[in-house]
Design a protein around this motif. Structure first.
Motif, PDB file in Angstrom:
ATOM      1  N   GLN A   1       0.831  -1.206   0.000  1.00 19.78           N
ATOM      2  CA  GLN A   1       0.000   0.000   0.000  1.00 19.78           C
ATOM      3  C   GLN A   1       0.865   1.256   0.000  1.00 19.78           C
ATOM      4  N   GLY A   2       1.997   1.201   0.679  1.00 12.21           N
ATOM      5  CA  GLY A   2       2.902   2.344   0.735  1.00 12.21           C
ATOM      6  C   GLY A   2       3.546   2.671  -0.600  1.00 12.21           C
ATOM      7  N   LYS A   3       3.548   1.730  -1.507  1.00 14.89           N
ATOM      8  CA  LYS A   3       4.129   1.952  -2.828  1.00 14.89           C
ATOM      9  C   LYS A   3       3.097   2.441  -3.844  1.00 14.89           C
ATOM     10  N   LEU A   4       1.828   2.441  -3.464  1.00 12.67           N
ATOM     11  CA  LEU A   4       0.758   2.881  -4.372  1.00 12.67           C
ATOM     12  C   LEU A   4       0.488   4.372  -4.195  1.00 12.67           C
ATOM     13  N   PRO A   5      -0.001   5.035  -5.244  1.00  6.12           N
ATOM     14  CA  PRO A   5      -0.332   6.458  -5.103  1.00  6.12           C
ATOM     15  C   PRO A   5      -1.502   6.682  -4.142  1.00  6.12           C
ATOM     16  N   ALA A   6      -2.401   5.716  -4.039  1.00  2.00           N
ATOM     17  CA  ALA A   6      -3.536   5.797  -3.115  1.00  2.00           C
ATOM     18  C   ALA A   6      -3.883   4.379  -2.669  1.00  2.00           C
ATOM     19  N   ARG A   7      -4.376   4.253  -1.436  1.00  2.00           N
ATOM     20  CA  ARG A   7      -4.754   2.933  -0.928  1.00  2.00           C
ATOM     21  C   ARG A   7      -5.892   2.369  -1.763  1.00  2.00           C
ATOM     22  N   ARG A   8      -5.816   1.068  -2.009  1.00  2.00           N
ATOM     23  CA  ARG A   8      -6.882   0.386  -2.739  1.00  2.00           C
ATOM     24  C   ARG A   8      -6.829  -1.095  -2.421  1.00  2.00           C
ATOM     25  N   HIS A   9      -7.849  -1.794  -2.836  1.00  2.00           N
ATOM     26  CA  HIS A   9      -7.891  -3.242  -2.653  1.00  2.00           C
ATOM     27  C   HIS A   9      -6.848  -3.892  -3.565  1.00  2.00           C
ATOM     28  N   LEU A  10      -6.140  -4.890  -3.052  1.00  2.00           N
ATOM     29  CA  LEU A  10      -5.175  -5.640  -3.858  1.00  2.00           C
ATOM     30  C   LEU A  10      -5.767  -6.997  -4.212  1.00  2.00           C
ATOM     31  N   SER A  11      -5.494  -7.442  -5.411  1.00  2.00           N
ATOM     32  CA  SER A  11      -5.906  -8.789  -5.806  1.00  2.00           C
ATOM     33  C   SER A  11      -5.022  -9.801  -5.083  1.00  2.00           C
ATOM     34  N   GLY A  12      -5.420 -11.059  -5.130  1.00  2.00           N
ATOM     35  CA  GLY A  12      -4.606 -12.109  -4.535  1.00  2.00           C
ATOM     36  C   GLY A  12      -3.222 -12.163  -5.143  1.00  2.00           C
ATOM     37  N   ALA A  13      -3.140 -12.075  -6.462  1.00  2.00           N
ATOM     38  CA  ALA A  13      -1.844 -12.117  -7.134  1.00  2.00           C
ATOM     39  C   ALA A  13      -0.988 -10.910  -6.745  1.00  2.00           C
ATOM     40  N   GLU A  14      -1.592  -9.730  -6.684  1.00  2.00           N
ATOM     41  CA  GLU A  14      -0.831  -8.537  -6.297  1.00  2.00           C
ATOM     42  C   GLU A  14      -0.266  -8.679  -4.885  1.00  2.00           C
ATOM     43  N   LEU A  15      -1.065  -9.207  -3.974  1.00  2.00           N
ATOM     44  CA  LEU A  15      -0.592  -9.378  -2.609  1.00  2.00           C
ATOM     45  C   LEU A  15       0.485 -10.459  -2.537  1.00  2.00           C
ATOM     46  N   ALA A  16       0.333 -11.517  -3.313  1.00  2.00           N
ATOM     47  CA  ALA A  16       1.363 -12.566  -3.336  1.00  2.00           C
ATOM     48  C   ALA A  16       2.703 -11.996  -3.799  1.00  2.00           C
ATOM     49  N   TRP A  17       2.687 -11.196  -4.849  1.00  2.00           N
ATOM     50  CA  TRP A  17       3.932 -10.575  -5.336  1.00  2.00           C
ATOM     51  C   TRP A  17       4.472  -9.574  -4.318  1.00  2.00           C
ATOM     52  N   ALA A  18       3.581  -8.862  -3.645  1.00  2.00           N
ATOM     53  CA  ALA A  18       4.027  -7.928  -2.607  1.00  2.00           C
ATOM     54  C   ALA A  18       4.713  -8.682  -1.472  1.00  2.00           C
ATOM     55  N   CYS A  19       4.202  -9.861  -1.135  1.00  2.00           N
ATOM     56  CA  CYS A  19       4.836 -10.687  -0.100  1.00  2.00           C
ATOM     57  C   CYS A  19       6.239 -11.100  -0.539  1.00  2.00           C
ATOM     58  N   ARG A  20       6.394 -11.449  -1.800  1.00  2.00           N
ATOM     59  CA  ARG A  20       7.723 -11.796  -2.322  1.00  2.00           C
ATOM     60  C   ARG A  20       8.665 -10.595  -2.196  1.00  2.00           C
ATOM     61  N   ASP A  21       8.203  -9.427  -2.673  1.00  2.00           N
ATOM     62  CA  ASP A  21       9.037  -8.234  -2.636  1.00  2.00           C
ATOM     63  C   ASP A  21       9.406  -7.843  -1.208  1.00  2.00           C
ATOM     64  N   PHE A  22       8.436  -7.903  -0.313  1.00  2.00           N
ATOM     65  CA  PHE A  22       8.671  -7.538   1.081  1.00  2.00           C
ATOM     66  C   PHE A  22       9.639  -8.527   1.738  1.00  2.00           C
ATOM     67  N   ALA A  23       9.468  -9.810   1.456  1.00  2.00           N
ATOM     68  CA  ALA A  23      10.365 -10.823   2.018  1.00  2.00           C
ATOM     69  C   ALA A  23      11.800 -10.580   1.567  1.00  2.00           C
ATOM     70  N   LEU A  24      11.987 -10.302   0.291  1.00  2.00           N
ATOM     71  CA  LEU A  24      13.336 -10.030  -0.216  1.00  2.00           C
ATOM     72  C   LEU A  24      13.904  -8.755   0.399  1.00  2.00           C
ATOM     73  N   ASP A  25      13.060  -7.750   0.551  1.00  2.00           N
ATOM     74  CA  ASP A  25      13.500  -6.494   1.138  1.00  2.00           C
ATOM     75  C   ASP A  25      13.921  -6.683   2.597  1.00  2.00           C
ATOM     76  N   GLN A  26      13.163  -7.473   3.335  1.00  2.00           N
ATOM     77  CA  GLN A  26      13.421  -7.662   4.763  1.00  2.00           C
ATOM     78  C   GLN A  26      14.489  -8.698   5.067  1.00  2.00           C
ATOM     79  N   PHE A  27      14.506  -9.799   4.295  1.00  2.00           N
ATOM     80  CA  PHE A  27      15.345 -10.943   4.650  1.00  2.00           C
ATOM     81  C   PHE A  27      16.400 -11.298   3.613  1.00  2.00           C
ATOM     82  N   GLY A  28      16.397 -10.621   2.474  1.00  2.00           N
ATOM     83  CA  GLY A  28      17.385 -10.885   1.430  1.00  2.00           C
ATOM     84  C   GLY A  28      17.357 -12.337   0.986  1.00  2.00           C
ATOM     85  N   LEU A  29      18.540 -12.904   0.831  1.00  2.00           N
ATOM     86  CA  LEU A  29      18.640 -14.283   0.356  1.00  2.00           C
ATOM     87  C   LEU A  29      18.075 -15.298   1.344  1.00  2.00           C
TER      88      LEU A  29
END
Length: 128
Positions: A37-65
């Motif tokens: 949500q912080g990367k979007l211009p405005a808060r909105r509902h995310l699809s399942g696929a969008e949230l799944a990819w966000a989880c991937r991105d967040f995991a890599l950002d937080q935990f790296g390899l």
């Protein structure tokens, strides 16, 4: 949105109902949603696929390899697991859903082994 007075009560209910994933797995998904949500211009509902990819991105950002190792420690080894977590959070009132949302939206969005193994961007290293 929630029938519970506190997050603690919601997690107590999750523990009674589900118990498949540790509390940190649920907190991770909630944090990944906020990350997206912080990367979007405005808060909105995310699809399942969008949230799944966000989880991937967040995991890599937080935990790296170590991202797949940390997620596996929490029992999260596929996007199907992310979907089960999301729908549990919906069931206890911590997340809302659209009428069109379904658990199948998270099925096989990507393969963990593939997305966490390739393309990791090392912070501070530029590729030419």
């Amino acid at each position: 949105m929630s029938d519970f007075a506190t997050l603690e009560e919601a997690f107590a209910r999750i523990g009674q109902q589900e118990g498949r994933y540790p509390e940190r797995g649920y907190l991770f998904v909630l944090a990944a949603l906020e990350y997206a949500q912080g990367k979007l211009p405005a808060r909105r509902h995310l699809s399942g696929a969008e949230l799944a990819w966000a989880c991937r991105d967040f995991a890599l950002d937080q935990f790296g390899l170590l991202a797949p190792t940390v997620l596996a420690h929490w029992g999260i080894t596929s996007t199907d697991d992310l979907g089960r977590i999301v729908f549990t959070l919906i069931d206890v009132g911590l997340l809302a859903r659209q009428p069109s949302d379904k658990l199948e939206d998270f099925e096989r969005v990507y393969e963990f082994a593939e997305v966490f193994r390739t393309g990791y961007r090392w912070p501070g290293v530029e590729r030419g």
